[in-house]
Design a protein around this motif. Structure first.
Motif, PDB file in Angstrom:
ATOM      1  N   THR A 179      43.815   2.798  60.162  1.00  0.00           N
ATOM      2  CA  THR A 179      45.166   2.270  59.998  1.00  0.00           C
ATOM      3  C   THR A 179      46.202   3.181  60.640  1.00  0.00           C
ATOM      4  O   THR A 179      47.180   2.719  61.227  1.00  0.00           O
ATOM      5  N   TYR A 180      45.974   4.489  60.529  1.00  0.00           N
ATOM      6  CA  TYR A 180      46.943   5.450  61.082  1.00  0.00           C
ATOM      7  C   TYR A 180      47.156   5.205  62.567  1.00  0.00           C
ATOM      8  O   TYR A 180      48.285   5.225  63.061  1.00  0.00           O
ATOM      9  N   TYR A 181      46.063   4.964  63.296  1.00  0.00           N
ATOM     10  CA  TYR A 181      46.153   4.782  64.740  1.00  0.00           C
ATOM     11  C   TYR A 181      46.749   3.425  65.114  1.00  0.00           C
ATOM     12  O   TYR A 181      47.084   3.189  66.270  1.00  0.00           O
ATOM     13  N   TYR A 225      49.786  11.051  67.427  1.00  0.00           N
ATOM     14  CA  TYR A 225      48.463  10.466  67.207  1.00  0.00           C
ATOM     15  C   TYR A 225      47.334  11.487  67.338  1.00  0.00           C
ATOM     16  O   TYR A 225      46.163  11.123  67.236  1.00  0.00           O
ATOM     17  N   ILE A 257      41.437   5.241  57.672  1.00  0.00           N
ATOM     18  CA  ILE A 257      41.938   6.174  58.680  1.00  0.00           C
ATOM     19  C   ILE A 257      42.286   5.438  59.966  1.00  0.00           C
ATOM     20  O   ILE A 257      43.212   5.815  60.686  1.00  0.00           O
ATOM     21  N   ILE A 310      54.982   5.906  61.250  1.00  0.00           N
ATOM     22  CA  ILE A 310      54.320   7.160  60.855  1.00  0.00           C
ATOM     23  C   ILE A 310      55.359   8.205  60.469  1.00  0.00           C
ATOM     24  O   ILE A 310      55.239   8.877  59.435  1.00  0.00           O
ATOM     25  N   PHE A 315      46.505  13.692  57.982  1.00  0.00           N
ATOM     26  CA  PHE A 315      47.350  12.507  57.847  1.00  0.00           C
ATOM     27  C   PHE A 315      46.905  11.532  56.754  1.00  0.00           C
ATOM     28  O   PHE A 315      47.605  10.563  56.475  1.00  0.00           O
ATOM     29  N   ARG A 355      57.050   7.360  57.157  1.00  0.00           N
ATOM     30  CA  ARG A 355      56.157   7.684  56.035  1.00  0.00           C
ATOM     31  C   ARG A 355      56.120   9.191  55.799  1.00  0.00           C
ATOM     32  O   ARG A 355      56.098   9.647  54.654  1.00  0.00           O
ATOM     33  N   TRP A 356      56.087   9.954  56.889  1.00  0.00           N
ATOM     34  CA  TRP A 356      56.016  11.415  56.757  1.00  0.00           C
ATOM     35  C   TRP A 356      57.278  11.968  56.099  1.00  0.00           C
ATOM     36  O   TRP A 356      57.197  12.809  55.195  1.00  0.00           O
ATOM     37  N   PRO A 391      42.656  13.780  60.923  1.00  0.00           N
ATOM     38  CA  PRO A 391      42.607  12.905  59.738  1.00  0.00           C
ATOM     39  C   PRO A 391      42.704  13.663  58.419  1.00  0.00           C
ATOM     40  O   PRO A 391      43.259  13.153  57.446  1.00  0.00           O
ATOM     41  N   GLU A 407      44.219   1.436  52.662  1.00  0.00           N
ATOM     42  CA  GLU A 407      44.267   1.663  54.106  1.00  0.00           C
ATOM     43  C   GLU A 407      43.177   2.649  54.506  1.00  0.00           C
ATOM     44  O   GLU A 407      42.873   3.581  53.765  1.00  0.00           O
ATOM     45  N   LEU A 428      48.587   7.643  54.137  1.00  0.00           N
ATOM     46  CA  LEU A 428      48.024   6.297  54.038  1.00  0.00           C
ATOM     47  C   LEU A 428      48.298   5.682  52.673  1.00  0.00           C
ATOM     48  O   LEU A 428      48.362   6.378  51.661  1.00  0.00           O
TER      49      LEU A 428
END
Length: 517
Positions: free
Chosen positions: A139-141, A120, A137, A148, A127, A151-152, A124, A135, A131
């Motif tokens: 949303t990432y958190y 986390y 930013i 995560i 990452f 997705r990566w 930004p 979505e 997204l």
């Protein structure tokens, strides 16, 4: 906590051996032989290795190590709680006896907390590529760490022109094809990483080749070939998280170019605004304090990784009320997961009940309603958590209290104790705005009253005059852990001061003082 298997034990010990092999303080304890029980007990017998592990996860969690075995274990246990680890069921005695399961369970919790924190901490500008359409930013958190990482991995596979995608860390990676492509994709050509493993039919040999490549980029942690082939989900999660944290390989995007499209992810001005709110140090400090407290209590089946997302259905907050006020909650009015839908009316009803419980406890929740909590509103959630934590500490200080103690009452009570012993006192008015060096010296005096001869004042003087990274707050929190104080922040929280952090430090110290009387 789920029992640690033998393979997971080997993965944890491998991580310790690799992560601390250059540390002069513990080089005589390493490497730990996974097949030798005496080697295991010798490594953990004095607690210093555990303190080192805690400091890897969060810098400055523990300030000093001494050859005082019991104190080292108390340090580690309380540091683990402050990081948000669930230590329920693990005792100091079990650590002193080097009980294998107890030690490994806590070490694993600390390792995972450190991995998640780094996930986390990604900027930004990096990452945003992960997204999806519409979505933000924020949303990432709100995404779980596993989502995560999935997705990566899939992002990297797409960039490598591979059609496969993963949905989990067990069956989808057993054949090592994804790992082979992933490790090659995130490295440069001069790293010596290849995809020869794809030509190997034997799955265990193929997995061995994957780990050889991972070793070339310094990421051979946690796994053995059989762990990949057998699809050990926990170890594969840790392996991928470690690669993510050390070899991100995501493009840096200019967030000022608000109309730019990256892999079908549209960055809007709203995204940038959300980032400035979420990523501020003040927010992180308060959020982590409450998040660590909730996780350490072990009252929730799920790990609270995002304070507002994980509390917006009301269940976690209601569970906290039930923990602090055992006869207050009417469980027939609570709707527990699974809910009928993601935007269920049941969640909103739970949130309204949270506000009702707050009023019954006498909390000041004027202007707050269930809708605000359901919508992940920061103000309402923090105010209720603030009240709950004060109740949590107040009842430990005096079970007969009719009303929770406030900040000034805590400071005045501590100052009365300090005055009787002719010690310096905390400046209440200043402390609630911005405590200075003398206030923390008074806190150290109070710590020394709780447990005499704890504070090394020559070390305090060294911290004051030295130019290293340590601060007086590092020392204060470290000594709090050493004497067994249940504080859920860490020294970094004081770098950007918030009232909640320092006052709760005093709450926890006074609680311990009363217990020891």
């Amino acid at each position: 906590m789920k029992k640690i298997t033998n393979n997971e034990k080997n993965g944890i010990l491998d991580w310790i051996n690799q992560s601390l092999k250059k540390d002069n303080d513990v080089k005589n304890l390493l490497p730990i032989n996974e097949n030798d029980n005496n080697s295991f007990k010798n490594a953990f017998k004095n607690g210093i290795l555990l303190c080192k592990i805690a400091n890897i996860s969060i810098r400055s969690t523990i300030f000093e190590n001494e050859e005082k075995v019991r104190e080292n274990f108390i340090l580690f246990l309380n540091a683990a709680k402050s990081l948000g680890c669930n230590i329920n069921g693990v005792t100091i005695q079990e650590l002193l006896e080097c009980d294998e399961q107890s030690v490994l369970l806590l070490v694993w919790e600390v390792i995972v907390v450190g991995l998640i924190k780094k996930i986390y901490s990604v900027e930004p500008s990096r990452f945003v590529s992960l997204l999806k359409d519409k979505e933000t930013i924020k949303t990432y958190y709100e995404l779980p760490p596993r989502e995560i990482l999935i997705r990566w991995v899939n992002f990297q596979l797409n960039r490598a022109w591979m059609e496969r995608r993963i949905k989990n860390f067990n069956n989808d990676i057993k054949d090592s094809e994804v790992y082979t492509v992933l490790v090659r994709r995130i490295t440069t050509k001069d790293a010596g990483v290849n995809i020869d493993a794809l030509n190997e039919e034997d799955l265990e040999k193929r997995a061995s080749m994957v780990l050889e490549n991972a070793d070339k980029i310094g990421c051979k942690r946690f796994l053995k070939p059989t762990d990949i082939v057998n699809g050990n989900s926990r170890l594969n999660f840790a392996f991928i998280a470690n690669i993510f944290n050390t070899n991100l390989a995501l493009p840096e995007i200019d967030l000022n170019n608000i109309n730019k499209t990256i892999d079908e992810n549209i960055i809007t001005s709203t995204n940038v605004f959300n980032y400035s709110m979420i990523h501020s140090s003040n927010t992180n400090s308060m959020d982590s304090l409450f998040r660590n407290w909730i996780n350490s209590l072990g009252i929730c089946e799920r790990y609270v990784y995002d304070l507002y997302l994980c509390t917006h259905d009301g269940v976690v907050l209601i569970t906290l009320f039930n923990k602090i006020f055992p006869s207050l909650v009417d469980h027939e009015r609570v709707v527990y997961p699974p809910f009928k839908s993601s935007r269920s009316r049941e969640k909103l009803e739970n949130c309204h009940y949270v506000v009702e419980l707050s009023k019954r406890c006498g909390y000041n929740v004027s202007g707050i309603n269930g809708v605000e909590i359901y919508n992940k509103g920061r103000r309402g959630t923090l105010r209720i958590l603030n009240c709950l934590m004060k109740s949590y500490y107040s009842f430990q200080i005096d079970p007969n209290l009719k009303k929770d103690l406030n900040e000034m009452q805590i400071i005045q009570t501590i100052n009365i104790i300090l005055e009787k012993e002719n010690k310096r006192q905390i400046c209440g008015a200043r402390f609630l705005i911005s405590p200075d060096y003398n206030d923390f010296l008074a806190i150290l005096d109070f710590i020394n009253l709780i447990k005499p001869k704890t504070v090394n004042y020559s070390l305090v003087h060294y911290v004051k005059i030295s130019s290293n990274d340590y601060k007086i707050t590092d020392l204060v929190v470290s000594y709090c852990f050493k004497i067994g104080c249940n504080f859920y922040g860490n020294p970094l929280d004081f770098d950007n001061y918030r009232e909640f952090d320092s006052t709760y430090l005093l709450f926890s110290l006074l609680t311990l003082y009363k217990i020891k009387q």
